[in-house]
Design a protein around this motif. Structure first.
Motif, PDB file in Angstrom:
ATOM      1  N   GLU A 118     -59.557 -92.668  45.338  1.00 31.66           N
ATOM      2  CA  GLU A 118     -58.929 -93.258  46.518  1.00 31.66           C
ATOM      3  C   GLU A 118     -58.843 -94.763  46.314  1.00 31.66           C
ATOM      4  OE1 GLU A 118     -57.559 -91.805  49.067  1.00 31.66           O
ATOM      5  OE2 GLU A 118     -58.244 -89.755  48.688  1.00 31.66           O
ATOM      6  N   HIS A 119     -57.642 -95.287  46.335  1.00 34.82           N
ATOM      7  CA  HIS A 119     -57.399 -96.697  46.090  1.00 34.82           C
ATOM      8  C   HIS A 119     -58.343 -97.596  46.876  1.00 34.82           C
ATOM      9  CE1 HIS A 119     -55.296-100.581  46.541  1.00 34.82           C
ATOM     10  NE2 HIS A 119     -54.814-100.337  45.326  1.00 34.82           N
ATOM     11  N   ASP A 120     -58.435 -97.396  48.175  1.00 32.43           N
ATOM     12  CA  ASP A 120     -59.235 -98.281  49.015  1.00 32.43           C
ATOM     13  C   ASP A 120     -60.729 -98.211  48.695  1.00 32.43           C
ATOM     14  OD1 ASP A 120     -56.869 -99.061  50.180  1.00 32.43           O
ATOM     15  OD2 ASP A 120     -57.164 -97.911  52.023  1.00 32.43           O
ATOM     16  N   GLN A 121     -61.227 -97.014  48.360  1.00 34.42           N
ATOM     17  CA  GLN A 121     -62.644 -96.880  47.990  1.00 34.42           C
ATOM     18  C   GLN A 121     -62.935 -97.589  46.678  1.00 34.42           C
ATOM     19  OE1 GLN A 121     -63.572 -92.688  47.861  1.00 34.42           O
ATOM     20  NE2 GLN A 121     -64.140 -92.632  50.015  1.00 34.42           N
ATOM     21  N   ILE A 122     -62.018 -97.454  45.736  1.00 31.73           N
ATOM     22  CA  ILE A 122     -62.203 -98.111  44.437  1.00 31.73           C
ATOM     23  C   ILE A 122     -62.183 -99.624  44.624  1.00 31.73           C
ATOM     24  CG2 ILE A 122     -61.251 -98.423  42.120  1.00 31.73           C
ATOM     25  CD1 ILE A 122     -60.016 -95.545  42.483  1.00 31.73           C
ATOM     26  N   VAL A 123     -61.201-100.119  45.365  1.00 30.11           N
ATOM     27  CA  VAL A 123     -61.096-101.557  45.630  1.00 30.11           C
ATOM     28  C   VAL A 123     -62.376-102.071  46.290  1.00 30.11           C
ATOM     29  CG1 VAL A 123     -59.924-103.290  47.068  1.00 30.11           C
ATOM     30  CG2 VAL A 123     -58.578-101.687  45.696  1.00 30.11           C
ATOM     31  N   ASP A 170     -54.275 -90.596  39.885  1.00 30.73           N
ATOM     32  CA  ASP A 170     -54.798 -91.625  38.980  1.00 30.73           C
ATOM     33  C   ASP A 170     -54.373 -93.002  39.476  1.00 30.73           C
ATOM     34  OD1 ASP A 170     -56.026 -89.792  37.292  1.00 30.73           O
ATOM     35  OD2 ASP A 170     -54.310 -89.647  35.947  1.00 30.73           O
ATOM     36  N   VAL A 171     -55.274 -93.652  40.224  1.00 35.06           N
ATOM     37  CA  VAL A 171     -54.947 -94.948  40.841  1.00 35.06           C
ATOM     38  C   VAL A 171     -55.905 -96.065  40.416  1.00 35.06           C
ATOM     39  CG1 VAL A 171     -53.851 -93.860  42.847  1.00 35.06           C
ATOM     40  CG2 VAL A 171     -56.293 -94.425  42.932  1.00 35.06           C
ATOM     41  N   THR A 172     -56.749 -95.792  39.437  1.00 34.63           N
ATOM     42  CA  THR A 172     -57.725 -96.799  39.029  1.00 34.63           C
ATOM     43  C   THR A 172     -57.081 -98.107  38.574  1.00 34.63           C
ATOM     44  OG1 THR A 172     -59.293 -95.054  38.460  1.00 34.63           O
ATOM     45  CG2 THR A 172     -59.723 -97.244  37.553  1.00 34.63           C
ATOM     46  N   PRO A 173     -56.032 -98.077  37.738  1.00 38.29           N
ATOM     47  CA  PRO A 173     -55.439 -99.360  37.324  1.00 38.29           C
ATOM     48  C   PRO A 173     -54.877-100.164  38.499  1.00 38.29           C
ATOM     49  CG  PRO A 173     -54.768 -97.621  35.837  1.00 38.29           C
ATOM     50  CD  PRO A 173     -55.442 -96.962  37.001  1.00 38.29           C
ATOM     51  N   GLU A 174     -54.233 -99.502  39.434  1.00 45.54           N
ATOM     52  CA  GLU A 174     -53.684-100.214  40.594  1.00 45.54           C
ATOM     53  C   GLU A 174     -54.798-100.810  41.450  1.00 45.54           C
ATOM     54  OE1 GLU A 174     -50.665 -97.610  38.986  1.00 45.54           O
ATOM     55  OE2 GLU A 174     -52.696 -97.126  39.645  1.00 45.54           O
ATOM     56  N   ALA A 175     -55.864-100.049  41.653  1.00 47.25           N
ATOM     57  CA  ALA A 175     -56.993-100.561  42.435  1.00 47.25           C
ATOM     58  C   ALA A 175     -57.657-101.730  41.716  1.00 47.25           C
ATOM     59  CB  ALA A 175     -58.007 -99.440  42.691  1.00 47.25           C
ATOM     60  N   THR A 176     -57.788-101.623  40.412  1.00 42.60           N
ATOM     61  CA  THR A 176     -58.398-102.703  39.642  1.00 42.60           C
ATOM     62  C   THR A 176     -57.531-103.954  39.704  1.00 42.60           C
ATOM     63  OG1 THR A 176     -59.458-101.086  38.180  1.00 42.60           O
ATOM     64  CG2 THR A 176     -59.306-103.352  37.378  1.00 42.60           C
ATOM     65  N   MET A 177     -56.228-103.799  39.507  1.00 45.10           N
ATOM     66  CA  MET A 177     -55.320-104.953  39.558  1.00 45.10           C
ATOM     67  C   MET A 177     -55.396-105.648  40.918  1.00 45.10           C
ATOM     68  SD  MET A 177     -53.880-105.393  36.622  1.00 45.10           S
ATOM     69  CE  MET A 177     -52.463-106.408  36.989  1.00 45.10           C
ATOM     70  N   ALA A 178     -55.644-104.879  41.973  1.00 44.19           N
ATOM     71  CA  ALA A 178     -55.713-105.456  43.320  1.00 44.19           C
ATOM     72  C   ALA A 178     -56.915-106.383  43.499  1.00 44.19           C
ATOM     73  CB  ALA A 178     -55.757-104.343  44.371  1.00 44.19           C
ATOM     74  N   ALA A 238     -52.858 -91.049  24.034  1.00 48.62           N
ATOM     75  CA  ALA A 238     -53.261 -92.430  24.299  1.00 48.62           C
ATOM     76  C   ALA A 238     -52.100 -93.249  24.857  1.00 48.62           C
ATOM     77  CB  ALA A 238     -53.787 -93.079  23.016  1.00 48.62           C
ATOM     78  N   MET A 239     -50.892 -92.838  24.541  1.00 47.02           N
ATOM     79  CA  MET A 239     -49.715 -93.576  25.015  1.00 47.02           C
ATOM     80  C   MET A 239     -49.591 -93.576  26.534  1.00 47.02           C
ATOM     81  SD  MET A 239     -46.705 -92.635  22.360  1.00 47.02           S
ATOM     82  CE  MET A 239     -47.258 -91.176  21.493  1.00 47.02           C
ATOM     83  N   ILE A 240     -50.205 -92.610  27.185  1.00 50.02           N
ATOM     84  CA  ILE A 240     -50.062 -92.540  28.641  1.00 50.02           C
ATOM     85  C   ILE A 240     -51.257 -93.151  29.379  1.00 50.02           C
ATOM     86  CG2 ILE A 240     -48.453 -90.607  28.572  1.00 50.02           C
ATOM     87  CD1 ILE A 240     -50.753 -88.757  29.394  1.00 50.02           C
ATOM     88  N   SER A 241     -52.179 -93.758  28.634  1.00 48.25           N
ATOM     89  CA  SER A 241     -53.279 -94.466  29.285  1.00 48.25           C
ATOM     90  C   SER A 241     -52.745 -95.743  29.917  1.00 48.25           C
ATOM     91  CB  SER A 241     -54.357 -94.837  28.269  1.00 48.25           C
ATOM     92  OG  SER A 241     -55.292 -95.716  28.871  1.00 48.25           O
ATOM     93  N   ARG A 242     -53.182 -96.000  31.134  1.00 45.86           N
ATOM     94  CA  ARG A 242     -52.756 -97.205  31.850  1.00 45.86           C
ATOM     95  C   ARG A 242     -53.943 -98.134  32.113  1.00 45.86           C
ATOM     96  NH1 ARG A 242     -50.903 -96.741  36.665  1.00 45.86           N
ATOM     97  NH2 ARG A 242     -52.279 -95.042  37.202  1.00 45.86           N
ATOM     98  N   ALA A 243     -55.007 -97.973  31.359  1.00 46.77           N
ATOM     99  CA  ALA A 243     -56.229 -98.755  31.550  1.00 46.77           C
ATOM    100  C   ALA A 243     -55.944-100.254  31.500  1.00 46.77           C
ATOM    101  CB  ALA A 243     -57.261 -98.387  30.492  1.00 46.77           C
ATOM    102  N   VAL A 244     -56.612-100.984  32.390  1.00 42.78           N
ATOM    103  CA  VAL A 244     -56.497-102.437  32.432  1.00 42.78           C
ATOM    104  C   VAL A 244     -57.898-103.044  32.387  1.00 42.78           C
ATOM    105  CG1 VAL A 244     -54.322-102.412  33.717  1.00 42.78           C
ATOM    106  CG2 VAL A 244     -56.473-102.567  34.961  1.00 42.78           C
ATOM    107  N   ALA A 245     -57.935-104.340  32.163  1.00 43.40           N
ATOM    108  CA  ALA A 245     -59.199-105.071  32.173  1.00 43.40           C
ATOM    109  C   ALA A 245     -58.928-106.484  32.663  1.00 43.40           C
ATOM    110  CB  ALA A 245     -59.811-105.107  30.779  1.00 43.40           C
ATOM    111  N   GLY A 246     -59.960-107.091  33.216  1.00 44.09           N
ATOM    112  CA  GLY A 246     -59.789-108.457  33.672  1.00 44.09           C
ATOM    113  C   GLY A 246     -61.047-109.004  34.307  1.00 44.09           C
TER     114      GLY A 246
END
Length: 168
Positions: free
Chosen positions: A45-50, A77-85, A109-117
């Motif tokens: 859940e986007h809001d819980q992750i954020v 799969d909303v982890t990258p969007e929540a992380t970017m927020a 691996a091409m469909i991984s959307r993992a981010v870091a920051g």
């Protein structure tokens, strides 16, 4: 270095699936002398992750926050969007290296959307949800993690001063 591990899983949060990736990451970190100070499982859940990422980064306790799960392309799969927020700054190289290394093992691996920051003084890295994928991906980027955390937290040491064991 102190770390926190957040597992994103609807079934895990409901107690319908045992989390394998969180414990695998905790064991991997512990073997390297990294203290895991927090861990949790929350639903995709986007809001819980954020909320969790903000709380963990803003309390200043965790130098490194690893998420596992929710980096693919399914509707939940909303982890990258929540992380970017929550990020103050994105570090694209971590995701690029993880995808490149994973591509040696699987075309998926091409469909991984993992981010870091960065948020505040914490480095946040998204990892895959499988125990094997999570460990392989943290291994891929680990050579840069301690130095990145040091710089994020204000070290004025020149990058050229990094010892040869920290370099390729």
């Amino acid at each position: 270095m102190k770390a926190a591990v957040l597992t994103l899983s609807d079934k895990g949060a409901r107690g319908e699936r045992q989390d394998g990736s969180g414990p695998a990451l905790q064991n991997w970190l512990a073997a390297r002398g990294i203290v895991v100070i927090k861990s949790a499982i929350v639903a995709d859940e986007h809001d819980q992750i954020v909320a969790t990422l903000k709380e963990w980064a803003d309390d200043g306790e965790a130098d490194l926050i690893l998420t596992t799960g929710g980096t693919g392309v399914s509707p939940r799969d909303v982890t990258p969007e929540a992380t970017m927020a929550v990020l103050d700054r994105v570090i694209p190289g971590f995701g690029e290296v993880m995808r490149a290394r994973s591509l040696e093992k699987t075309h998926h691996a091409m469909i991984s959307r993992a981010v870091a920051g960065i948020r505040g003084r914490s480095l946040i890295i998204n990892l895959p949800g499988s125990p094997k994928g999570a460990v392989e991906n943290i291994e891929a980027v680990w050579p840069a993690v301690p130095h990145a955390v040091e710089k994020i937290q204000g070290s004025t040491r020149d990058c050229a001063d990094v010892t040869s064991s920290d370099q390729r």
